[in-house]
Enzyme design. Structure first.
Site, PDB file in Angstrom:
ATOM      1  N   VAL A   1       4.355  -2.939   3.114  1.00 39.21           N
ATOM      2  CA  VAL A   1       3.110  -2.608   2.641  1.00 39.21           C
ATOM      3  C   VAL A   1       3.810  -1.235   1.888  1.00 39.21           C
ATOM      4  O   VAL A   1       4.456  -0.764   2.623  1.00 39.21           O
ATOM      5  CB  VAL A   1       2.085  -2.523   2.792  1.00 39.21           C
ATOM      6  CG1 VAL A   1       0.537  -1.952   2.340  1.00 39.21           C
ATOM      7  CG2 VAL A   1       1.433  -4.030   3.241  1.00 39.21           C
ATOM      8  N   CYS A   2       3.650  -1.025   0.970  1.00 39.47           N
ATOM      9  CA  CYS A   2       4.012   0.417   0.083  1.00 39.47           C
ATOM     10  C   CYS A   2       6.048   0.485   1.483  1.00 39.47           C
ATOM     11  O   CYS A   2       6.529  -0.314   0.725  1.00 39.47           O
ATOM     12  CB  CYS A   2       3.460   1.180   1.429  1.00 39.47           C
ATOM     13  SG  CYS A   2       3.515   3.540   0.783  1.00 39.47           S
ATOM     14  N   THR A   3       5.597   2.083   1.920  1.00 44.64           N
ATOM     15  CA  THR A   3       6.845   2.192   1.642  1.00 44.64           C
ATOM     16  C   THR A   3       8.262   1.565   2.920  1.00 44.64           C
ATOM     17  O   THR A   3       8.750   1.214   3.545  1.00 44.64           O
ATOM     18  CB  THR A   3       7.244   3.836   2.535  1.00 44.64           C
ATOM     19  OG1 THR A   3       6.561   3.600   3.359  1.00 44.64           O
ATOM     20  CG2 THR A   3       7.500   4.707   0.431  1.00 44.64           C
TER      21      THR A   3
ATOM     22  N   THR B   1       7.499  -1.356  -4.135  1.00 44.87           N
ATOM     23  CA  THR B   1       6.771  -0.614  -3.032  1.00 44.87           C
ATOM     24  C   THR B   1       6.631   0.353  -4.033  1.00 44.87           C
ATOM     25  O   THR B   1       5.694   0.322  -5.196  1.00 44.87           O
ATOM     26  CB  THR B   1       8.632   0.334  -2.985  1.00 44.87           C
ATOM     27  OG1 THR B   1       7.560   0.801  -1.210  1.00 44.87           O
ATOM     28  CG2 THR B   1       9.613   0.937  -3.564  1.00 44.87           C
TER      29      THR B   1
END
Length: 165
Positions: free
Chosen positions: A38-40, A58
């Site tokens: 998830v995300c970075t 991302t």
């Protein structure tokens, strides 16, 4: 492992450089049914070599950096490439989670969770994407992120072994 999920946030800097984290991911990911971030958190997978030649996403502010890890950046809230699932920034994590639940347990379970959360997004503004906001709004957010992005890029250069061109 059935599922590996790497979260994003400020801890990714250390995780990208932690050889024990990287060794764990490299040893366990080939046999995992699902490898996710998830995300970075995508960059932790990237540092382990798990994004090479794969489609991924991302947080929008870091999106272009995915290619430094051999990934094909895709602008989407959730991207699936085989058993690799990546989610965009923060709120996309909800879409990501529901996608994973749907994959693992089916539509009914995912729908039940979505209803239980009362997840029915209707934002008051159409400002959730950098492509749809006025230039001054985007610049203000980019300026606010600038010190963090600069520090992050130093870590990326160290992990990848070469600065961006």
């Amino acid at each position: 492992l059935d599922l590996i999920c790497v979260p994003g946030g400020f801890g990714v800097d250390a995780a990208m450089q932690d050889e024990s984290v990287q060794a764990f991911l490299r040893s366990r990911a080939p046999d995992a049914a699902y490898v996710t971030s998830v995300c970075t958190g995508a960059f932790v997978l990237g540092a382990a070599g798990l994004l090479e030649g794969r489609r991924a996403t991302t947080h929008w502010r870091y999106h272009d950096v995915l290619s430094r890890f051999g990934a094909e950046p895709v602008k989407a809230r959730v991207v699936r490439d085989g058993n690799l699932f990546t989610g965009g920034g923060v709120t996309a994590g909800i879409d990501f989670a529901l996608t994973i639940v749907k994959e693992l347990a089916g539509d009914a379970v995912a729908a039940s969770i979505q209803l239980g959360l009362e997840y029915d997004p209707q934002p008051p503004l159409d400002a959730g994407s950098p492509d749809r906001v006025p230039a001054p709004v985007r610049k203000a957010v980019e300026d606010r992120f600038a010190p963090r992005v600069e520090a992050f890029m130093k870590i990326v250069d160290r992990v990848v072994g070469e600065p961006a061109a």
